[in-house]
Design an enzyme around this catalytic site. Structure first.
Site, mmCIF file in Angstrom:
data_model
loop_
_atom_site.group_PDB
_atom_site.id
_atom_site.type_symbol
_atom_site.label_atom_id
_atom_site.label_comp_id
_atom_site.label_asym_id
_atom_site.label_seq_id
_atom_site.Cartn_x
_atom_site.Cartn_y
_atom_site.Cartn_z
ATOM 1 N N GLY A 130 1.078 0.983 -10.606
ATOM 2 C CA GLY A 130 -0.266 1.115 -10.490
ATOM 3 C C GLY A 130 -0.952 1.892 -11.889
ATOM 4 O O GLY A 130 -1.888 1.476 -11.936
ATOM 5 N N GLU A 179 -1.936 9.128 -11.551
ATOM 6 C CA GLU A 179 -1.878 7.924 -10.487
ATOM 7 C C GLU A 179 -2.954 7.346 -10.594
ATOM 8 O O GLU A 179 -4.039 7.703 -11.254
ATOM 9 C CB GLU A 179 -1.576 8.811 -9.152
ATOM 10 N N ASP A 180 -2.928 6.139 -10.320
ATOM 11 C CA ASP A 180 -4.198 5.291 -9.955
ATOM 12 C C ASP A 180 -4.939 5.685 -8.938
ATOM 13 O O ASP A 180 -6.275 5.631 -8.890
ATOM 14 C CB ASP A 180 -3.638 3.567 -9.749
ATOM 15 N N ASP A 196 -3.999 8.098 -1.565
ATOM 16 C CA ASP A 196 -4.400 7.511 -0.433
ATOM 17 C C ASP A 196 -3.818 8.203 0.604
ATOM 18 O O ASP A 196 -4.477 9.217 1.140
ATOM 19 C CB ASP A 196 -3.833 6.028 -0.221
ATOM 20 N N LYS A 225 -8.734 8.379 -1.877
ATOM 21 C CA LYS A 225 -9.130 7.862 -0.482
ATOM 22 C C LYS A 225 -9.087 8.943 0.624
ATOM 23 O O LYS A 225 -7.998 8.994 1.250
ATOM 24 C CB LYS A 225 -8.485 6.565 -0.046
ATOM 25 N N PHE A 280 -9.086 -1.163 1.193
ATOM 26 C CA PHE A 280 -8.086 -1.660 0.101
ATOM 27 C C PHE A 280 -8.812 -2.168 -0.983
ATOM 28 O O PHE A 280 -9.693 -3.014 -0.721
ATOM 29 C CB PHE A 280 -7.169 -2.591 0.925
ATOM 30 N N ASP A 323 -2.834 -3.462 -7.252
ATOM 31 C CA ASP A 323 -2.096 -4.680 -6.608
ATOM 32 C C ASP A 323 -2.180 -4.818 -5.411
ATOM 33 O O ASP A 323 -2.561 -4.182 -4.493
ATOM 34 C CB ASP A 323 -0.907 -5.036 -7.329
ATOM 35 N N ARG A 326 -3.623 -6.942 -10.795
ATOM 36 C CA ARG A 326 -3.628 -5.833 -11.512
ATOM 37 C C ARG A 326 -4.434 -5.909 -12.804
ATOM 38 O O ARG A 326 -4.855 -4.916 -13.503
ATOM 39 C CB ARG A 326 -2.145 -5.379 -11.922
HETATM 40 P P1 IMP Z 1 -0.164 7.146 -0.869
HETATM 41 O O1 IMP Z 1 1.385 7.442 -1.004
HETATM 42 O O2 IMP Z 1 -0.464 6.473 0.453
HETATM 43 O O3 IMP Z 1 -1.020 8.155 -1.372
HETATM 44 O O4 IMP Z 1 -0.328 5.631 -1.821
HETATM 45 C C1 IMP Z 1 0.362 5.882 -2.916
HETATM 46 C C2 IMP Z 1 0.319 4.245 -3.724
HETATM 47 O O5 IMP Z 1 -0.084 3.300 -3.004
HETATM 48 C C3 IMP Z 1 -0.668 4.379 -4.621
HETATM 49 O O6 IMP Z 1 -0.265 4.931 -6.044
HETATM 50 C C4 IMP Z 1 -1.194 2.987 -4.955
HETATM 51 O O7 IMP Z 1 0.022 2.385 -5.981
HETATM 52 C C5 IMP Z 1 -1.013 2.310 -3.720
HETATM 53 N N1 IMP Z 1 -2.286 2.221 -3.124
HETATM 54 C C6 IMP Z 1 -3.004 2.882 -2.272
HETATM 55 N N2 IMP Z 1 -4.010 2.380 -1.946
HETATM 56 C C7 IMP Z 1 -4.165 1.317 -2.642
HETATM 57 C C8 IMP Z 1 -5.174 0.476 -2.300
HETATM 58 O O8 IMP Z 1 -6.326 0.340 -1.883
HETATM 59 N N3 IMP Z 1 -4.803 -0.694 -3.471
HETATM 60 C C9 IMP Z 1 -3.629 -1.056 -4.049
HETATM 61 N N4 IMP Z 1 -2.715 0.032 -3.886
HETATM 62 C C10 IMP Z 1 -3.036 1.129 -3.176
HETATM 63 MG MG MG Z 2 0.891 3.497 -7.467
#
Ligand code: IMP
Ligand code: MG
Length: 184
Positions: free
Chosen positions: A48, A104-105, A108, A136, A157, A164, A170
């Site tokens: 990402g 990080e992108d 979440d 988020k 999302f 992606d 992407r």
């Molecule tokens: P987390 O562990 O839930 O904080 O999310 C980690 C990873 O999930 C991020 O680095 C993204 O690559 C992916 N991610 C989270 N939200 C989204 C989204 O809305 N679209 C696409 N990828 C996401």
């Molecule tokens: Mg990621």
């Protein structure tokens, strides 16, 4: 072949919006690390981060190196973190005594990052900071301090600019939500 554009519902951040955020973050990062005597390494979390990281590093006027980790917390075709973080590719270099900036992108649930921060602490980094283009906050399961944040977005999302859905979208130059019928 159909363009990805057909699957897009709403653009949340345009190319220009993103460019502005990248510049803002680059200035903050420069100011923070300018007088640190330690080696600075940007750690990109694949895949990402790739577009964001490659834009960010070209804006940051400091000596730095880059390393990458690949982890998986989503399964193919999923829109939510599973909570189980698996290391698919580890760092190539030692981070002991270095200033680590995790790039990080999006943050979440926070599960991926909190796991990675613990790991890097155990490996003896001098400092560990987080730079994320998006957050988020309403979906957090673990508290994470984002030291350098682009912008908060609603709990929807999104795809594009490195993000992606099932490995697609992407390469969109903007960040957008998808039409419901585009998910399989
Ligand atoms: P987390 O562990 O839930 O904080 O999310 C980690 C990873 O999930 C991020 O680095 C993204 O690559 C992916 N991610 C989270 N939200 C989204 C989204 O809305 N679209 C696409 N990828 C996401
Ligand atoms: Mg990621």
């Amino acid at each position: 072949m159909k363009s990805f554009e057909n699957d897009i519902k709403e653009i949340l951040l345009t190319k220009e919006d993103i460019q502005g955020l990248v510049k803002k973050l680059a200035r903050e990062v420069e100011d923070y690390y300018r007088d640190s005597g330690k080696e600075l390494v940007f750690i990109g979390i694949l895949k990402g981060c790739i577009i964001f990281l490659s834009d960010l590093v070209r804006e940051v006027d400091l000596p730095l190196s880059m390393d990458f980790m690949a982890v998986s917390s989503y399964g193919m075709g999923k829109r939510e973190s599973t909570g189980v973080v698996k290391i698919l590719k580890d760092l190539d270099h030692d981070i002991a005594d270095k200033d680590v900036l995790i790039v990080e992108d999006i943050v979440d649930s926070g599960l991926t990052l909190s796991y990675l921060i613990d790991l890097m602490k155990r490996r003896g980094a001098n400092s560990i900071k987080i730079c994320s283009l998006l957050s988020k906050p309403s979906n957090r399961k673990k508290v994470v301090d984002i030291d350098f944040l682009g912008v908060e977005i609603p709990n929807e999302f999104i795809v594009g600019y490195g993000l992606d859905y099932s490995e697609k979208y992407r390469n969109l130059p903007y960040i957008a939500t998808m039409k419901e019928e585009a998910y399989q």
